[in-house]
Design a protein around this motif. Structure first.
Motif, PDB file in Angstrom:
ATOM      1  N   LYS A  14      30.146 -21.256  11.108  1.00  0.00           N
ATOM      2  CA  LYS A  14      29.615 -21.674   9.877  1.00  0.00           C
ATOM      3  C   LYS A  14      27.975 -21.423   9.966  1.00  0.00           C
ATOM      4  N   LYS A  15      27.576 -21.878  11.195  1.00  0.00           N
ATOM      5  CA  LYS A  15      26.163 -21.994  11.212  1.00  0.00           C
ATOM      6  C   LYS A  15      25.629 -20.383  11.538  1.00  0.00           C
ATOM      7  N   ILE A  16      26.007 -19.936  12.250  1.00  0.00           N
ATOM      8  CA  ILE A  16      25.961 -18.602  12.595  1.00  0.00           C
ATOM      9  C   ILE A  16      25.827 -17.720  11.297  1.00  0.00           C
ATOM     10  N   CYS A  17      26.822 -17.858  10.484  1.00  0.00           N
ATOM     11  CA  CYS A  17      26.792 -17.241   9.120  1.00  0.00           C
ATOM     12  C   CYS A  17      25.730 -17.797   8.043  1.00  0.00           C
ATOM     13  N   LEU A  18      25.360 -19.027   8.266  1.00  0.00           N
ATOM     14  CA  LEU A  18      24.241 -19.475   7.378  1.00  0.00           C
ATOM     15  C   LEU A  18      22.963 -19.067   7.953  1.00  0.00           C
ATOM     16  N   VAL A  19      22.603 -18.932   9.094  1.00  0.00           N
ATOM     17  CA  VAL A  19      21.572 -18.439   9.610  1.00  0.00           C
ATOM     18  C   VAL A  19      21.184 -17.001   9.522  1.00  0.00           C
ATOM     19  N   ALA A  20      22.451 -16.140   9.411  1.00  0.00           N
ATOM     20  CA  ALA A  20      22.389 -14.793   9.305  1.00  0.00           C
ATOM     21  C   ALA A  20      21.987 -14.366   7.694  1.00  0.00           C
ATOM     22  N   ILE A  22      20.474 -16.501   5.823  1.00  0.00           N
ATOM     23  CA  ILE A  22      18.853 -16.721   5.766  1.00  0.00           C
ATOM     24  C   ILE A  22      18.012 -15.668   5.996  1.00  0.00           C
ATOM     25  N   LEU A  23      18.492 -15.206   7.186  1.00  0.00           N
ATOM     26  CA  LEU A  23      17.415 -14.138   7.769  1.00  0.00           C
ATOM     27  C   LEU A  23      17.547 -12.585   6.855  1.00  0.00           C
ATOM     28  N   ALA A  24      18.958 -12.551   6.259  1.00  0.00           N
ATOM     29  CA  ALA A  24      19.182 -11.399   5.333  1.00  0.00           C
ATOM     30  C   ALA A  24      18.315 -11.663   4.133  1.00  0.00           C
ATOM     31  N   GLY A  25      18.196 -13.051   3.706  1.00  0.00           N
ATOM     32  CA  GLY A  25      17.548 -13.395   2.395  1.00  0.00           C
ATOM     33  C   GLY A  25      15.959 -12.903   2.569  1.00  0.00           C
ATOM     34  N   ILE A  26      15.615 -13.402   3.937  1.00  0.00           N
ATOM     35  CA  ILE A  26      14.210 -12.989   3.922  1.00  0.00           C
ATOM     36  C   ILE A  26      13.716 -11.670   4.032  1.00  0.00           C
ATOM     37  N   THR A  57      25.921 -16.446   2.973  1.00  0.00           N
ATOM     38  CA  THR A  57      25.549 -17.879   2.355  1.00  0.00           C
ATOM     39  C   THR A  57      26.845 -18.330   1.873  1.00  0.00           C
ATOM     40  N   LEU A  58      27.274 -17.655   0.896  1.00  0.00           N
ATOM     41  CA  LEU A  58      28.501 -18.045   0.196  1.00  0.00           C
ATOM     42  C   LEU A  58      29.863 -18.171   1.218  1.00  0.00           C
ATOM     43  N   TYR A  59      29.959 -17.271   1.902  1.00  0.00           N
ATOM     44  CA  TYR A  59      30.889 -17.432   2.960  1.00  0.00           C
ATOM     45  C   TYR A  59      30.872 -18.816   3.986  1.00  0.00           C
ATOM     46  N   ALA A  60      29.668 -18.863   4.210  1.00  0.00           N
ATOM     47  CA  ALA A  60      29.309 -20.013   5.263  1.00  0.00           C
ATOM     48  C   ALA A  60      29.616 -21.354   4.479  1.00  0.00           C
ATOM     49  N   GLN A  61      29.311 -21.469   2.843  1.00  0.00           N
ATOM     50  CA  GLN A  61      29.589 -22.667   2.424  1.00  0.00           C
ATOM     51  C   GLN A  61      31.118 -22.911   1.999  1.00  0.00           C
TER      52      GLN A  61
END
Length: 63
Positions: A14-20, A22-26, A57-61
């Motif tokens: 979950k943390k890995i998906c969330l960080v990825a 966020i980076l893709a959003g940037i 981000t939706l997958y991580a949530q």
């Protein structure tokens, strides 16, 4: 997916998906700003970055 150290969970999927996400959003914001201010439109990069950011981000949530 989990990374454990001494039976304590340090990193989860979950943390890995969330960080990825966020980076893709940037990256998506970067391509959007570049298209707006420098007239250098790379539409595939812009759309794929934003789509992957939303998906990750939706997958991580959900997890």
């Amino acid at each position: 997916m989990e990374i454990k150290k001494d039976k304590k969970v340090i990193i989860t999927g979950k943390k890995i998906c969330l960080v990825a996400g966020i980076l893709a959003g940037i990256c998506g914001i970067y391509w959007l700003l570049k298209a707006l201010f420098y007239d250098d439109t790379n539409l595939p990069a812009l759309l794929s970055s934003i789509a992957m950011a939303l998906f990750l981000t939706l997958y991580a949530q959900k997890r």
